[in-house]
Motif scaffolding. Sequence first.
Motif, PDB file in Angstrom:
ATOM      1  N   PRO A   1     -11.686   8.066   3.193  1.00  0.00           N
ATOM      2  CA  PRO A   1     -11.749   7.958   1.541  1.00  0.00           C
ATOM      3  C   PRO A   1     -10.733   8.836   0.849  1.00  0.00           C
ATOM      4  CG  PRO A   1     -13.950   7.955   2.677  1.00  0.00           C
ATOM      5  CD  PRO A   1     -13.131   8.789   3.304  1.00  0.00           C
ATOM      6  N   LEU A   2     -10.995  10.089   0.854  1.00  0.00           N
ATOM      7  CA  LEU A   2     -10.174  10.948   0.402  1.00  0.00           C
ATOM      8  C   LEU A   2      -8.673  11.075   0.780  1.00  0.00           C
ATOM      9  CD1 LEU A   2     -11.777  14.607   1.428  1.00  0.00           C
ATOM     10  CD2 LEU A   2     -11.582  13.123  -1.019  1.00  0.00           C
ATOM     11  N   THR A   3      -7.828  10.726   1.764  1.00  0.00           N
ATOM     12  CA  THR A   3      -6.281  10.149   2.203  1.00  0.00           C
ATOM     13  C   THR A   3      -6.153   8.764   1.266  1.00  0.00           C
ATOM     14  OG1 THR A   3      -6.458  11.210   4.383  1.00  0.00           O
ATOM     15  CG2 THR A   3      -4.974   9.223   3.519  1.00  0.00           C
ATOM     16  N   GLY A   4      -7.290   7.845   1.000  1.00  0.00           N
ATOM     17  CA  GLY A   4      -7.093   6.641   0.328  1.00  0.00           C
ATOM     18  C   GLY A   4      -7.340   6.942  -1.841  1.00  0.00           C
ATOM     19  N   LEU A   5      -7.806   7.732  -1.832  1.00  0.00           N
ATOM     20  CA  LEU A   5      -7.964   8.997  -3.478  1.00  0.00           C
ATOM     21  C   LEU A   5      -6.743   9.129  -3.557  1.00  0.00           C
ATOM     22  CD1 LEU A   5      -9.522   9.303  -5.835  1.00  0.00           C
ATOM     23  CD2 LEU A   5     -10.189  11.328  -4.896  1.00  0.00           C
ATOM     24  N   LEU A   6      -5.560  10.138  -2.112  1.00  0.00           N
ATOM     25  CA  LEU A   6      -4.365  10.579  -2.488  1.00  0.00           C
ATOM     26  C   LEU A   6      -3.396   9.505  -2.862  1.00  0.00           C
ATOM     27  CD1 LEU A   6      -2.394  12.946  -2.120  1.00  0.00           C
ATOM     28  CD2 LEU A   6      -2.078  12.262   0.057  1.00  0.00           C
TER      29      LEU A   6
ATOM     30  N   THR B   1      -4.375   1.238  -1.340  1.00  0.00           N
ATOM     31  CA  THR B   1      -5.316   2.827  -0.577  1.00  0.00           C
ATOM     32  C   THR B   1      -6.962   3.015  -0.475  1.00  0.00           C
ATOM     33  OG1 THR B   1      -4.354   3.745  -2.362  1.00  0.00           O
ATOM     34  CG2 THR B   1      -2.851   3.819  -0.650  1.00  0.00           C
ATOM     35  N   THR B   2      -7.012   2.711  -1.674  1.00  0.00           N
ATOM     36  CA  THR B   2      -8.343   2.822  -1.594  1.00  0.00           C
ATOM     37  C   THR B   2      -9.202   2.218  -1.144  1.00  0.00           C
ATOM     38  OG1 THR B   2      -7.795   3.840  -4.308  1.00  0.00           O
ATOM     39  CG2 THR B   2     -10.183   3.648  -3.506  1.00  0.00           C
ATOM     40  N   GLN B   3      -9.019   1.300  -1.487  1.00  0.00           N
ATOM     41  CA  GLN B   3      -9.744   0.060  -0.819  1.00  0.00           C
ATOM     42  C   GLN B   3      -9.198  -0.228   0.926  1.00  0.00           C
ATOM     43  OE1 GLN B   3      -8.445  -4.319  -0.867  1.00  0.00           O
ATOM     44  NE2 GLN B   3     -10.078  -5.108  -0.441  1.00  0.00           N
ATOM     45  N   THR B   4      -8.280   0.368   1.677  1.00  0.00           N
ATOM     46  CA  THR B   4      -7.634   0.679   2.867  1.00  0.00           C
ATOM     47  C   THR B   4      -9.485   2.027   3.298  1.00  0.00           C
ATOM     48  OG1 THR B   4      -6.061  -0.312   2.971  1.00  0.00           O
ATOM     49  CG2 THR B   4      -6.924   1.432   4.367  1.00  0.00           C
ATOM     50  N   GLY B   5      -9.428   2.907   2.350  1.00  0.00           N
ATOM     51  CA  GLY B   5      -9.955   4.234   3.156  1.00  0.00           C
ATOM     52  C   GLY B   5     -11.119   4.133   2.959  1.00  0.00           C
ATOM     53  N   LEU B   6     -12.836   3.468   2.343  1.00  0.00           N
ATOM     54  CA  LEU B   6     -13.512   2.732   1.908  1.00  0.00           C
ATOM     55  C   LEU B   6     -13.751   1.670   3.534  1.00  0.00           C
ATOM     56  CD1 LEU B   6     -14.287   2.744  -1.655  1.00  0.00           C
ATOM     57  CD2 LEU B   6     -14.675   4.378   0.295  1.00  0.00           C
ATOM     58  N   VAL B   7     -13.006   1.206   3.229  1.00  0.00           N
ATOM     59  CA  VAL B   7     -13.396   0.412   4.680  1.00  0.00           C
ATOM     60  C   VAL B   7     -13.247   0.649   5.453  1.00  0.00           C
ATOM     61  CG1 VAL B   7     -11.932  -1.802   5.916  1.00  0.00           C
ATOM     62  CG2 VAL B   7     -12.542  -2.102   3.464  1.00  0.00           C
TER      63      VAL B   7
ATOM     64  N   LEU C   1      -5.217   7.226  11.237  1.00  0.00           N
ATOM     65  CA  LEU C   1      -6.380   8.159  11.034  1.00  0.00           C
ATOM     66  C   LEU C   1      -7.783   6.976  11.383  1.00  0.00           C
ATOM     67  CD1 LEU C   1      -8.392  10.595  10.049  1.00  0.00           C
ATOM     68  CD2 LEU C   1      -8.121   9.923   7.386  1.00  0.00           C
ATOM     69  N   GLY C   2      -7.385   5.743  11.047  1.00  0.00           N
ATOM     70  CA  GLY C   2      -8.442   5.141  11.604  1.00  0.00           C
ATOM     71  C   GLY C   2      -8.482   4.630  12.976  1.00  0.00           C
ATOM     72  N   GLY C   3      -6.887   4.352  13.839  1.00  0.00           N
ATOM     73  CA  GLY C   3      -7.743   4.587  15.486  1.00  0.00           C
ATOM     74  C   GLY C   3      -8.196   5.802  15.310  1.00  0.00           C
ATOM     75  N   VAL C   4      -7.915   7.057  14.966  1.00  0.00           N
ATOM     76  CA  VAL C   4      -8.523   7.933  15.793  1.00  0.00           C
ATOM     77  C   VAL C   4      -9.850   8.361  15.491  1.00  0.00           C
ATOM     78  CG1 VAL C   4      -9.101  10.369  15.861  1.00  0.00           C
ATOM     79  CG2 VAL C   4      -6.437  10.135  15.818  1.00  0.00           C
ATOM     80  N   ILE C   5     -10.483   7.716  14.293  1.00  0.00           N
ATOM     81  CA  ILE C   5     -11.669   7.568  13.751  1.00  0.00           C
ATOM     82  C   ILE C   5     -12.651   6.154  15.154  1.00  0.00           C
ATOM     83  CG2 ILE C   5     -13.287   7.137  12.250  1.00  0.00           C
ATOM     84  CD1 ILE C   5     -11.511   7.790  10.490  1.00  0.00           C
ATOM     85  N   TYR C   6     -12.396   5.918  15.215  1.00  0.00           N
ATOM     86  CA  TYR C   6     -12.603   4.719  16.174  1.00  0.00           C
ATOM     87  C   TYR C   6     -12.926   4.693  17.610  1.00  0.00           C
ATOM     88  CZ  TYR C   6     -14.140   2.291  11.628  1.00  0.00           C
ATOM     89  OH  TYR C   6     -14.619   1.814  10.038  1.00  0.00           O
ATOM     90  N   PHE C   7     -11.572   5.650  17.662  1.00  0.00           N
ATOM     91  CA  PHE C   7     -11.939   5.989  19.238  1.00  0.00           C
ATOM     92  C   PHE C   7     -12.623   7.335  19.261  1.00  0.00           C
ATOM     93  CE2 PHE C   7      -9.986   8.948  22.470  1.00  0.00           C
ATOM     94  CZ  PHE C   7      -9.592   8.279  23.771  1.00  0.00           C
TER      95      PHE C   7
ATOM     96  N   GLY D   1       0.964  -1.391   0.210  1.00  0.00           N
ATOM     97  CA  GLY D   1      -0.233  -0.112   0.175  1.00  0.00           C
ATOM     98  C   GLY D   1       1.194   1.027   0.044  1.00  0.00           C
ATOM     99  N   GLY D   2       1.396   1.518   0.415  1.00  0.00           N
ATOM    100  CA  GLY D   2       3.091   2.789  -0.445  1.00  0.00           C
ATOM    101  C   GLY D   2       2.736   3.146   1.256  1.00  0.00           C
ATOM    102  N   SER D   3       3.299   4.404   1.166  1.00  0.00           N
ATOM    103  CA  SER D   3       3.692   4.643   2.601  1.00  0.00           C
ATOM    104  C   SER D   3       2.737   5.730   3.241  1.00  0.00           C
ATOM    105  CB  SER D   3       4.608   6.463   2.588  1.00  0.00           C
ATOM    106  OG  SER D   3       3.839   6.922   1.229  1.00  0.00           O
ATOM    107  N   LEU D   4       1.080   5.983   2.531  1.00  0.00           N
ATOM    108  CA  LEU D   4      -0.136   6.435   3.162  1.00  0.00           C
ATOM    109  C   LEU D   4      -0.341   5.315   3.719  1.00  0.00           C
ATOM    110  CD1 LEU D   4      -1.613   8.487   0.024  1.00  0.00           C
ATOM    111  CD2 LEU D   4      -0.914   9.575   2.251  1.00  0.00           C
ATOM    112  N   MET D   5      -0.241   4.285   4.076  1.00  0.00           N
ATOM    113  CA  MET D   5      -0.658   3.016   5.044  1.00  0.00           C
ATOM    114  C   MET D   5      -0.570   3.585   6.502  1.00  0.00           C
ATOM    115  SD  MET D   5      -2.698   1.264   3.086  1.00  0.00           S
ATOM    116  CE  MET D   5      -2.937  -0.139   3.782  1.00  0.00           C
ATOM    117  N   ILE D   6       0.280   4.331   6.515  1.00  0.00           N
ATOM    118  CA  ILE D   6       0.500   4.520   8.055  1.00  0.00           C
ATOM    119  C   ILE D   6      -0.508   5.823   8.608  1.00  0.00           C
ATOM    120  CG2 ILE D   6       2.390   5.516   9.539  1.00  0.00           C
ATOM    121  CD1 ILE D   6       3.907   4.722   8.504  1.00  0.00           C
ATOM    122  N   PRO D   7      -0.386   7.090   7.825  1.00  0.00           N
ATOM    123  CA  PRO D   7      -1.253   8.023   7.942  1.00  0.00           C
ATOM    124  C   PRO D   7      -3.267   7.219   8.459  1.00  0.00           C
ATOM    125  CG  PRO D   7       0.189   9.182   6.372  1.00  0.00           C
ATOM    126  CD  PRO D   7       0.277   7.833   6.566  1.00  0.00           C
ATOM    127  N   LEU D   8      -3.529   6.344   6.786  1.00  0.00           N
ATOM    128  CA  LEU D   8      -4.230   5.233   6.998  1.00  0.00           C
ATOM    129  C   LEU D   8      -4.831   5.028   8.274  1.00  0.00           C
ATOM    130  CD1 LEU D   8      -4.486   4.617   3.769  1.00  0.00           C
ATOM    131  CD2 LEU D   8      -6.180   6.106   4.851  1.00  0.00           C
TER     132      LEU D   8
END
Length: 201
Positions: free
Chosen positions: A114-119, A154-160, A25-31, A15-22
């Motif tokens: 999803p915007l981060t996934g789009l990036l 990355t797109t799939q991760t953002g949507l998931v 972000l996922g941790g903050v969202i669900y917390f 997924g590349g380097s953007l997987m870390i921000p994703l």
Amino acid sequence: MSEMLAETWELWRAGGSLMIPLALLGGVIYFAIFELYLHMRKNSFYRIDPNQLGHWIDMPKDADGEVGEMIDFTQNGVNDSNGARARFEELRSAHLPTLERRIHFCNVLVGAAPLTGLLGTVIGMLGTFFGLSVSSGGNTIDLVAGGISEALITTQTGLVLAIPAYVLISVVRRQMGELDQFFTRMEILTILKLEKVESGR
């Protein structure tokens, strides 16, 4: 189990380097969402039985807990329906705007996923085109496959991350609607009681 972890790690690397921000972000969202959900579950006074609520409003001395405090606040020193409405407006202002702000914050976070996934998709496609422009021979397929893989993962991760979060936010919104209905029910019953007292004078 180890095979599953190995596959997850390979997917993460692809997924590349953007997987870390994703991931962050996922941790903050669900917390944020679960904290809000648990707050609503903990303060579930609004799910009181309507018959018991009616009895407590008629007989405030029998009321207890947080609902008892609210009944005391909305009835103590209130002599008419206008005064009751003003007290209930204060009660709503103490609860609903704060929850609305927190839900809005959660919506902003979820919308960013999803915007981060789009990036990541854009970065992956740029990598694909770069690979096509500079490579030759057998390297081309590997570079193109790597870029497309990064774009899709990355797109799939953002949507998931986003889709279940939107479902959870709708659950919290429903709980907030129940709280608002509770205040409305309390207000109507209190005003009816005051009107009976006024008509009996």
